[in-house]
Design a protein around this motif. Structure first.
Motif, PDB file in Angstrom:
ATOM      1  N   ASN A   1      -7.408  14.556 -54.721  1.00 21.20           N
ATOM      2  CA  ASN A   1      -7.633  15.875 -55.339  1.00 21.20           C
ATOM      3  C   ASN A   1      -7.828  17.002 -54.317  1.00 21.20           C
ATOM      4  O   ASN A   1      -8.074  18.137 -54.708  1.00 21.20           O
ATOM      5  N   PHE A   2      -7.761  16.691 -53.016  1.00 22.28           N
ATOM      6  CA  PHE A   2      -8.100  17.714 -52.019  1.00 22.28           C
ATOM      7  C   PHE A   2      -7.026  17.857 -50.965  1.00 22.28           C
ATOM      8  O   PHE A   2      -6.290  16.915 -50.674  1.00 22.28           O
ATOM      9  N   ASP A   3      -6.966  19.053 -50.391  1.00 18.45           N
ATOM     10  CA  ASP A   3      -5.990  19.379 -49.360  1.00 18.45           C
ATOM     11  C   ASP A   3      -6.305  18.625 -48.061  1.00 18.45           C
ATOM     12  O   ASP A   3      -7.434  18.655 -47.566  1.00 18.45           O
ATOM     13  N   GLU A   4      -5.308  17.993 -47.533  1.00 23.31           N
ATOM     14  CA  GLU A   4      -5.481  17.142 -46.353  1.00 23.31           C
ATOM     15  C   GLU A   4      -5.984  17.930 -45.137  1.00 23.31           C
ATOM     16  O   GLU A   4      -6.832  17.458 -44.385  1.00 23.31           O
ATOM     17  N   GLU A   5      -5.459  19.133 -44.949  1.00 18.61           N
ATOM     18  CA  GLU A   5      -5.852  19.954 -43.794  1.00 18.61           C
ATOM     19  C   GLU A   5      -7.345  20.315 -43.874  1.00 18.61           C
ATOM     20  O   GLU A   5      -8.062  20.309 -42.872  1.00 18.61           O
ATOM     21  N   MET A   6      -7.785  20.654 -45.101  1.00 20.68           N
ATOM     22  CA  MET A   6      -9.206  20.991 -45.290  1.00 20.68           C
ATOM     23  C   MET A   6     -10.080  19.767 -45.005  1.00 20.68           C
ATOM     24  O   MET A   6     -11.122  19.863 -44.354  1.00 20.68           O
ATOM     25  N   LEU A   7      -9.635  18.587 -45.449  1.00 21.21           N
ATOM     26  CA  LEU A   7     -10.433  17.368 -45.262  1.00 21.21           C
ATOM     27  C   LEU A   7     -10.634  17.040 -43.783  1.00 21.21           C
ATOM     28  O   LEU A   7     -11.663  16.493 -43.401  1.00 21.21           O
TER      29      LEU A   7
END
Length: 467
Positions: free
Chosen positions: A59-65
């Protein structure tokens, strides 16, 4: 990201309305997990306990993670659910995550144990560790307990000056306060420094104690206490000494030495009980991590009455111990100023509980203490604790004008600085008593830490004034 009012983690753990959408903000302690799901331990300083944030990676953007590393600061919106794992009963299923502050891999507090010495070198970051979070929350709670104890007893909190022209203990170990150019000091014929152009027009120093001014207040308001920073320019590199520390000094009109002992015992028991009642999580953490006997020792102080013992009887016990083969580093004889090994022997080995030692030889105590009828000893009292030694020092004060003047002359204390103090004995003198508690010594006892530099945020010691 949707705006939701922040919930402190300490408050989150008290909630039962599972299913509610909440916002928490804090710093990442750890992140672990698999390709599908991650678990982030988040801490915001309100409690020793971290909240677990469950992140479904799909559910989340890989770059943000990638930005979620140890030490990073996050804001998380999510659903509060009952935790299936052991430990906390609450965790958060993340819906939205915002990285408020990134933290790269040069961050010194990575997930491993750090030595106390190393953490002192990064004292600006050490409050983020579990240990120092616990210590500084306890420090706050002890300050609250102290104010509450005295306020509830009808004492008035009295602010004594930090800059002073009198040396209360006569020890001469004071930091000077000046605006003069130290490279170009004016001197008179005799080679003494001329202070006429200095800010105060005379030599001024940082205070070593608020006691003398506290006595003035007690002879007007009845019962007062001070609570503020004090300064000692002693070159003491020991685990029990700081150059800047905090002191609590009650002073009470009409109290004699026995009243003074009662007050000291009641006061310190109140503070210890407050820590056990109000800092249970933090105390338990320090007990489990540093000092397995901490809680037992705290409870022990509450359990028994303190022993009351004259200095003379204390010396006898120590001399008997030496006769039976006990080895002390420092010699024991009547007239000696007891070392902490002597104090701890009485408390930890002989009586196995706190001791209030009284009636010390006048030679090793301050000029303002009331003389006993034997003309050899004074009405002093030191409260001695396990692991610490002396934690409180106090006395009944000399209230007789002529006796006090005689003592001041005997010790060659400059009278010109003391006229205002003597006025309290000239204009309606009264019996009065008081004591001083070193705040950091109390904290050493309550936290189980072994070095006084680890119970104050930014320790000031010889050759060290960092941060």
């Amino acid at each position: 990201m949707e705006k939701i009012g922040r919930t402190k983690i300490v408050d989150l753990f008290k909630r039962e309305d599972f299913g509610a959408v909440v916002n928490v903000k804090g710093w990442v302690r750890t992140r672990r997990g698999s390709k599908q799901v991650n678990f982030i331990a988040l801490n915001d300083g309100s409690t020793i306990n971290n909240v677990q944030v469950v992140v479904d990676l799909a559910n989340f953007d890989e770059e943000m993670l990638k930005l979620i590393t140890t030490g990073a600061c996050l804001s998380v919106n999510g659903v509060m659910v009952e935790s299936v794992g052991s430990g906390q009963k609450v965790e958060i299923q993340a819906r939205e995550i915002e990285v408020l502050g990134v933290c790269d891999n040069t961050y010194p507090l990575q997930k491993k144990g750090h030595s106390m010495e190393f953490l002192r070198e990064i004292a600006h970051l050490r409050p983020r560790t579990n240990t120092f979070g616990a210590v500084f929350r306890i420090r706050h709670n002890m300050a609250i307990a102290i104010h509450k104890f005295f306020h509830d007893k009808g004492f008035f909190y009295f602010h004594t000056p930090l800059i002073t022209a009198s040396d209360c203990e006569g020890a001469g170990q004071m930091f000077q306060v000046t605006t003069m150019n130290l490279y170009d000091l004016k001197k008179n014929e005799a080679g003494s420094i001329i202070y006429d152009d200095d800010f105060f027009g005379k030599q001024a120093s940082l205070t070593v104690s608020g006691q003398l001014e506290g006595e003035l207040a007690a002879t007007a308001l009845g019962s007062i206490y001070t609570f503020g920073p004090t300064f000692r320019a002693e070159n003491s590199n020991t685990p029990r000494h700081l150059a800047e520390f905090w002191m609590i000094e009650p002073e009470v009109a009409f109290n004699d030495i026995l009243d003074n002992m009662d007050l000291a015992e009641e006061f310190i028991k109140y503070c210890v009980k407050w820590a056990l009642d109000n800092c249970a999580d933090d105390v338990k953490f320090l007990n489990d991590m540093f000092d397995k006997e901490l809680i037992e020792r705290l409870q022990g102080v509450l359990k028994d009455d303190f022993v009351r013992l004259s200095y003379t009887d204390g010396i006898k016990i120590l001399e008997d111990a030496v006769a039976k083969g006990h080895k002390f580093e420092f010699p024991v004889y009547w007239g000696v100023d007891l070392a902490s090994e002597h104090e701890r022997y009485l408390v930890e080995e002989h009586f196995k509980r706190p001791v209030i030692l009284t009636d010390y030889p006048k030679e090793i105590k301050a000029f303002y203490m009331k003389m006993n009828d034997d003309n050899k000893t004074v009405r002093a009292m030191d409260v001695l604790f396990p692991k610490i030694g002396e934690i409180i020092g106090g006395s009944e004060r000399e209230s007789d004008y002529n006796k006090l003047v005689a003592r001041i002359e005997e010790l060659h204390i400059p009278m010109k600085d003391m006229w205002w103090y003597l006025d309290t004995r000239k204009f309606g003198t009264c019996p009065h008593s008081g004591f001083g508690l070193g705040f950091e010594r109390l904290l050493l006892f309550v936290t189980g830490m072994s070095n006084i530099r680890d119970v104050i945020p930014f320790p000031r010691t010889p050759r060290n004034a960092e941060f």
